[in-house]
Design a protein around this motif. Structure first.
Motif, PDB file in Angstrom:
ATOM      1  N   GLU A  20       0.814  -1.220   0.000  1.00  0.00           N
ATOM      2  CA  GLU A  20       0.000   0.000   0.000  1.00  0.00           C
ATOM      3  C   GLU A  20       0.844   1.265   0.000  1.00  0.00           C
ATOM      4  O   GLU A  20       0.515   2.247  -0.651  1.00  0.00           O
ATOM      5  CB  GLU A  20      -0.963   0.010   1.189  1.00  0.00           C
ATOM      6  CG  GLU A  20      -2.098  -0.991   1.057  1.00  0.00           C
ATOM      7  CD  GLU A  20      -3.128  -0.861   2.164  1.00  0.00           C
ATOM      8  OE1 GLU A  20      -3.025   0.088   2.980  1.00  0.00           O
ATOM      9  OE2 GLU A  20      -4.051  -1.693   2.215  1.00  0.00           O
ATOM     10  N   GLY A 210     -12.657   5.724  -0.113  1.00  0.00           N
ATOM     11  CA  GLY A 210     -11.429   5.291  -0.777  1.00  0.00           C
ATOM     12  C   GLY A 210     -11.331   3.791  -0.927  1.00  0.00           C
ATOM     13  O   GLY A 210     -10.812   3.293  -1.924  1.00  0.00           O
ATOM     14  N   GLU A 242     -11.070   9.550   3.170  1.00  0.00           N
ATOM     15  CA  GLU A 242     -10.002   8.803   2.514  1.00  0.00           C
ATOM     16  C   GLU A 242      -9.630   9.461   1.186  1.00  0.00           C
ATOM     17  O   GLU A 242     -10.457   9.539   0.268  1.00  0.00           O
ATOM     18  CB  GLU A 242     -10.464   7.356   2.308  1.00  0.00           C
ATOM     19  CG  GLU A 242     -10.714   6.659   3.645  1.00  0.00           C
ATOM     20  CD  GLU A 242     -11.346   5.281   3.529  1.00  0.00           C
ATOM     21  OE1 GLU A 242     -11.290   4.527   4.524  1.00  0.00           O
ATOM     22  OE2 GLU A 242     -11.898   4.963   2.462  1.00  0.00           O
ATOM     23  N   PHE A 244      -7.297   8.439  -0.859  1.00  0.00           N
ATOM     24  CA  PHE A 244      -6.642   7.509  -1.773  1.00  0.00           C
ATOM     25  C   PHE A 244      -7.634   6.753  -2.657  1.00  0.00           C
ATOM     26  O   PHE A 244      -8.838   6.746  -2.430  1.00  0.00           O
ATOM     27  CB  PHE A 244      -5.808   6.507  -0.973  1.00  0.00           C
ATOM     28  CG  PHE A 244      -6.635   5.689   0.000  1.00  0.00           C
ATOM     29  CD1 PHE A 244      -7.326   4.559  -0.403  1.00  0.00           C
ATOM     30  CD2 PHE A 244      -6.718   6.066   1.337  1.00  0.00           C
ATOM     31  CE1 PHE A 244      -8.084   3.810   0.489  1.00  0.00           C
ATOM     32  CE2 PHE A 244      -7.473   5.328   2.244  1.00  0.00           C
ATOM     33  CZ  PHE A 244      -8.159   4.207   1.817  1.00  0.00           C
ATOM     34  N   LEU A 251      -1.633   2.302  -2.864  1.00  0.00           N
ATOM     35  CA  LEU A 251      -2.433   3.510  -2.680  1.00  0.00           C
ATOM     36  C   LEU A 251      -1.938   4.612  -3.605  1.00  0.00           C
ATOM     37  O   LEU A 251      -0.758   4.945  -3.625  1.00  0.00           O
ATOM     38  CB  LEU A 251      -2.352   3.982  -1.228  1.00  0.00           C
ATOM     39  CG  LEU A 251      -2.871   3.035  -0.151  1.00  0.00           C
ATOM     40  CD1 LEU A 251      -2.830   3.702   1.218  1.00  0.00           C
ATOM     41  CD2 LEU A 251      -4.283   2.563  -0.464  1.00  0.00           C
ATOM     42  N   HIS A 252      -2.884   5.171  -4.374  1.00  0.00           N
ATOM     43  CA  HIS A 252      -2.632   6.307  -5.258  1.00  0.00           C
ATOM     44  C   HIS A 252      -3.549   7.457  -4.853  1.00  0.00           C
ATOM     45  O   HIS A 252      -4.591   7.231  -4.236  1.00  0.00           O
ATOM     46  CB  HIS A 252      -2.927   5.927  -6.715  1.00  0.00           C
ATOM     47  CG  HIS A 252      -1.844   5.142  -7.373  1.00  0.00           C
ATOM     48  ND1 HIS A 252      -1.267   5.520  -8.566  1.00  0.00           N
ATOM     49  CD2 HIS A 252      -1.231   3.991  -7.015  1.00  0.00           C
ATOM     50  CE1 HIS A 252      -0.343   4.641  -8.918  1.00  0.00           C
ATOM     51  NE2 HIS A 252      -0.309   3.704  -7.992  1.00  0.00           N
ATOM     52  N   PRO A 253      -3.207   8.701  -5.224  1.00  0.00           N
ATOM     53  CA  PRO A 253      -4.103   9.814  -4.938  1.00  0.00           C
ATOM     54  C   PRO A 253      -5.450   9.629  -5.644  1.00  0.00           C
ATOM     55  O   PRO A 253      -5.501   9.252  -6.814  1.00  0.00           O
ATOM     56  CB  PRO A 253      -3.353  11.029  -5.498  1.00  0.00           C
ATOM     57  CG  PRO A 253      -1.922  10.606  -5.543  1.00  0.00           C
ATOM     58  CD  PRO A 253      -1.942   9.146  -5.849  1.00  0.00           C
ATOM     59  N   MET A 281      -0.225  11.200  -0.659  1.00  0.00           N
ATOM     60  CA  MET A 281      -1.366  11.549  -1.514  1.00  0.00           C
ATOM     61  C   MET A 281      -1.315  12.994  -1.996  1.00  0.00           C
ATOM     62  O   MET A 281      -1.933  13.346  -2.995  1.00  0.00           O
ATOM     63  CB  MET A 281      -2.679  11.325  -0.753  1.00  0.00           C
ATOM     64  CG  MET A 281      -2.913   9.894  -0.303  1.00  0.00           C
ATOM     65  SD  MET A 281      -2.978   8.701  -1.665  1.00  0.00           S
ATOM     66  CE  MET A 281      -1.422   7.832  -1.397  1.00  0.00           C
ATOM     67  N   SER A 296       0.156  13.316  -7.028  1.00  0.00           N
ATOM     68  CA  SER A 296      -0.097  13.947  -5.737  1.00  0.00           C
ATOM     69  C   SER A 296       0.033  15.463  -5.824  1.00  0.00           C
ATOM     70  O   SER A 296      -0.610  16.188  -5.067  1.00  0.00           O
ATOM     71  CB  SER A 296       0.862  13.394  -4.684  1.00  0.00           C
ATOM     72  OG  SER A 296       2.207  13.607  -5.079  1.00  0.00           O
TER      73      SER A 296
END
Length: 313
Positions: A20, A210, A242, A244, A251-253, A281, A296
């Motif tokens: 993550e 998210g 959240e 993300f 995990l991405h923005p 993020m 981000s």
């Protein structure tokens, strides 16, 4: 409706879940004391006054100079906890220190078993003795998340109350928790009674957008129920939105239009909005301590433009 800005965020020294945190874990391991100060200053500039440190140890190794834990993480910064608390002192931040994840993360009833509680007490005492002089050390965060299914598990309430009582004896008085399962909250008389019995100061409910477990409409209905329940119980209501999205296991923005909607919904009901999380993020353009995906920067710019246009910063 009075729109709120995000005034708090989680952060970590190394994300505990496999994959993550792949976009920032290697970067934060290279942060110096000054780098941590710059990153926290960046977060403060974005309007955040409250930070929640996820953990101070992981996989049997500490992120601070522990006398009771034999192994330490190999970070460029010799004492990351001292670095962020010192930065918090200078920046006027409140930092809640996470008490958990000392070994490989454990979940469910095992995480609140008596032997796990005893270990947490030992660390809480040491943390208070070594770092309690920092003004920014505002309170404790319990990263053992309450798994709500219509109501709080009774064993969790027992755990949280027992842990909070010990932590207040040795260190800062405030305690924060952040439950999941928010979408299932009923908000009935039993739930209100549970809120009254919970000896914690702040409850920041995960909005679960998210992780894609709910809808905007359901979040609106749930936080309306939570507002009524918290008013009846006489407890502050915080949100944990959240930021993300998942790209596989990483995990991405998330997209700003989605996050804008999340913020608009919870602003109607809560006393304070926290997020999970700024680190990884969001990044200010040209930041010398960029940590996370290149997108981000785009999320940072969109969010900052949005709150500035509405006079929130």
């Amino acid at each position: 409706m009075t729109l709120q800005r995000i005034t708090g965020s989680w952060f970590d020294f190394y994300h505990p879940n496999p994959y993550e945190g792949d976009l920032w874990n290697s970067t934060t391991q290279q942060f110096t004391d000054q780098d941590w100060h710059l990153k926290l200053a960046e977060m403060a500039e974005a309007g955040m006054d409250t930070l929640v440190l996820l953990h101070v140890a992981l996989h049997g190794k500490s992120f601070y100079r522990s006398d009771i834990w034999p192994h330490r993480w190999d970070t460029v910064c010799p004492d990351p906890l001292e670095a962020v608390l010192s930065a918090g002192d200078k920046l006027g931040l409140d930092i809640y220190v996470g008490l958990g994840f000392f070994t490989t993360p454990i979940m469910g009833k095992a995480s609140i078993a008596p032997d796990a509680n005893a270990q947490r007490n030992e660390f809480a005492k040491e943390l208070a003795e070594k770092y309690g002089h920092h003004r920014s050390f505002a309170g404790w965060y319990f990263p053992v998340e309450a798994a709500i299914f219509t109501h709080f598990p009774e064993e969790y309430i027992t755990f949280a109350n027992t842990q909070a009582e010990f932590c207040r004896k040795v260190g800062p008085q405030r305690v924060l928790i952040a439950p999941y399962g928010t979408r299932s909250v009923r908000g009935d008389d039993r739930f209100v009674a549970q809120l009254r019995s919970l000896e914690v100061d702040y409850i920041a409910y995960q909005d679960e957008i998210g992780v894609d477990r709910t809808t905007f409409e359901a979040v609106d209905e749930t936080f309306a129920r939570l507002r009524e329940a918290h008013d009846r119980a006489g407890k502050p209501l915080w949100a944990d939105i959240e930021l993300f999205r998942f790209a596989g296991k990483v995990l991405h923005p998330g997209p700003f239009e989605r996050i804008k909607r999340q913020l608009e919904i919870v602003s109607k009901y809560v006393d304070k909005v926290l997020c999970y999380q700024y680190l990884g993020m969001m990044n200010k353009p040209g930041s010398p301590v960029h940590a996370g995906h290149e997108n981000s920067v785009r999320l940072y710019e969109a969010y900052m433009s949005f709150i500035r246009e509405r006079g929130l910063l």
